[in-house]
Design a protein around this motif. Structure first.
Motif, short mmCIF file in Angstrom:
data_model
loop_
_atom_site.label_atom_id
_atom_site.label_comp_id
_atom_site.label_asym_id
_atom_site.label_seq_id
_atom_site.Cartn_x
_atom_site.Cartn_y
_atom_site.Cartn_z
N TYR A 55 0.80 -1.22 0.00
CA TYR A 55 0.00 0.00 0.00
C TYR A 55 0.83 1.28 0.00
O TYR A 55 0.28 2.38 -0.07
CB TYR A 55 -0.98 0.01 1.18
CG TYR A 55 -1.94 -1.15 1.13
CD1 TYR A 55 -2.78 -1.32 0.04
CD2 TYR A 55 -2.01 -2.06 2.17
CE1 TYR A 55 -3.66 -2.39 -0.02
CE2 TYR A 55 -2.89 -3.13 2.13
CZ TYR A 55 -3.71 -3.29 1.03
OH TYR A 55 -4.59 -4.35 0.97
N LEU A 56 2.15 1.16 0.07
CA LEU A 56 3.00 2.35 -0.02
C LEU A 56 2.94 2.86 -1.46
O LEU A 56 3.27 2.15 -2.40
CB LEU A 56 4.45 2.02 0.34
CG LEU A 56 5.42 3.20 0.26
CD1 LEU A 56 5.12 4.21 1.37
CD2 LEU A 56 6.85 2.72 0.35
N THR A 57 2.48 4.10 -1.62
CA THR A 57 2.34 4.66 -2.97
C THR A 57 3.32 5.80 -3.24
O THR A 57 3.55 6.13 -4.39
CB THR A 57 0.91 5.16 -3.23
OG1 THR A 57 0.59 6.15 -2.25
CG2 THR A 57 -0.09 4.02 -3.16
N ALA A 58 3.88 6.39 -2.20
CA ALA A 58 4.81 7.50 -2.40
C ALA A 58 5.77 7.58 -1.21
O ALA A 58 5.40 7.27 -0.08
CB ALA A 58 4.08 8.82 -2.56
N LEU A 59 6.99 7.98 -1.51
CA LEU A 59 8.02 8.14 -0.50
C LEU A 59 8.88 9.33 -0.91
O LEU A 59 9.36 9.39 -2.04
CB LEU A 59 8.89 6.87 -0.43
CG LEU A 59 10.16 6.94 0.40
CD1 LEU A 59 9.84 7.17 1.87
CD2 LEU A 59 10.96 5.66 0.22
N LYS A 60 9.03 10.30 0.00
CA LYS A 60 9.89 11.43 -0.33
C LYS A 60 10.55 11.98 0.93
O LYS A 60 10.03 11.87 2.03
CB LYS A 60 9.11 12.53 -1.04
CG LYS A 60 8.04 13.20 -0.23
CD LYS A 60 7.32 14.26 -1.04
CE LYS A 60 6.22 14.89 -0.22
NZ LYS A 60 5.55 15.96 -0.92
N VAL A 61 11.70 12.58 0.73
CA VAL A 61 12.43 13.25 1.80
C VAL A 61 11.77 14.61 2.01
O VAL A 61 11.56 15.35 1.04
CB VAL A 61 13.92 13.43 1.45
CG1 VAL A 61 14.62 14.27 2.50
CG2 VAL A 61 14.60 12.09 1.29
N ILE A 62 11.46 14.93 3.26
CA ILE A 62 10.84 16.23 3.53
C ILE A 62 11.75 17.17 4.32
O ILE A 62 11.51 18.37 4.35
CB ILE A 62 9.48 16.09 4.22
CG1 ILE A 62 9.60 15.34 5.54
CG2 ILE A 62 8.48 15.43 3.29
CD1 ILE A 62 8.32 15.33 6.37
N ASP A 63 12.81 16.62 4.95
CA ASP A 63 13.72 17.48 5.71
C ASP A 63 15.03 16.76 5.97
O ASP A 63 15.03 15.55 6.21
CB ASP A 63 13.08 17.89 7.04
CG ASP A 63 13.90 18.92 7.79
OD1 ASP A 63 14.39 19.87 7.16
OD2 ASP A 63 14.05 18.77 9.02
N VAL A 64 16.11 17.49 5.91
CA VAL A 64 17.43 16.99 6.30
C VAL A 64 18.01 18.00 7.28
O VAL A 64 18.05 19.19 7.00
CB VAL A 64 18.37 16.84 5.08
CG1 VAL A 64 19.74 16.36 5.53
CG2 VAL A 64 17.77 15.90 4.05
N TYR A 65 18.44 17.50 8.45
CA TYR A 65 18.97 18.39 9.48
C TYR A 65 20.33 17.90 9.94
O TYR A 65 20.51 16.73 10.25
CB TYR A 65 18.02 18.45 10.67
CG TYR A 65 18.57 19.28 11.82
CD1 TYR A 65 18.52 20.66 11.77
CD2 TYR A 65 19.15 18.68 12.92
CE1 TYR A 65 19.04 21.43 12.80
CE2 TYR A 65 19.67 19.43 13.96
CZ TYR A 65 19.61 20.80 13.89
OH TYR A 65 20.13 21.56 14.91
N GLU A 66 21.29 18.81 9.96
CA GLU A 66 22.60 18.59 10.56
C GLU A 66 22.87 19.81 11.42
O GLU A 66 22.82 20.92 10.94
CB GLU A 66 23.68 18.46 9.50
CG GLU A 66 23.54 17.25 8.61
CD GLU A 66 24.62 17.19 7.55
OE1 GLU A 66 25.69 16.64 7.85
OE2 GLU A 66 24.37 17.69 6.45
N GLY A 67 23.08 19.59 12.70
CA GLY A 67 23.30 20.75 13.54
C GLY A 67 23.62 20.39 14.97
O GLY A 67 23.99 19.26 15.28
N SER A 68 23.42 21.35 15.84
CA SER A 68 23.85 21.23 17.23
C SER A 68 23.12 20.14 18.01
O SER A 68 23.64 19.65 19.00
CB SER A 68 23.69 22.57 17.93
OG SER A 68 22.32 22.96 17.94
N HIS A 69 21.93 19.75 17.59
CA HIS A 69 21.17 18.74 18.34
C HIS A 69 21.43 17.32 17.84
O HIS A 69 20.85 16.37 18.36
CB HIS A 69 19.68 19.03 18.27
CG HIS A 69 19.32 20.36 18.87
ND1 HIS A 69 19.46 20.62 20.21
CD2 HIS A 69 18.85 21.49 18.32
CE1 HIS A 69 19.08 21.86 20.45
NE2 HIS A 69 18.71 22.42 19.32
#
Length: 76
Positions: free
Chosen positions: A16-30
């Motif tokens: 049933y998976l019809t779509a997959l996408k990256v919505i955010d990439v974070y590299e930082g202090s946390h």
């Protein structure tokens, strides 16, 4: 790599998976040095019947387990 992550997600999310996408990439202090946090949006759809929470939750449990076991990813 992102491609490895997407491959694991697609192979474990079910039919049933019809779509997959990256919505955010974070590299930082946390985030630990040399690590990054990637957020994905997964879309599930059953064109024949109502898609239940149980079906989606089961698929997500399989995806999380595969990411943790196959790629040693920490899912947050």
């Amino acid at each position: 790599t992102n491609q490895e992550v997407e491959n694991v997600i697609k192979s474990n999310a079910g039919k049933y998976l019809t779509a997959l996408k990256v919505i955010d990439v974070y590299e930082g202090s946390h985030i630990a040095a040399g690590k990054k946090s990637i957020s994905y949006n997964l879309t599930f759809l059953n064109r024949e019947d109502t898609l239940t929470d149980d079906v989606v939750n089961n698929a997500m449990d399989k995806v999380v387990a595969a990411l943790e076991n196959d790629l040693a990813i920490k899912v947050r």
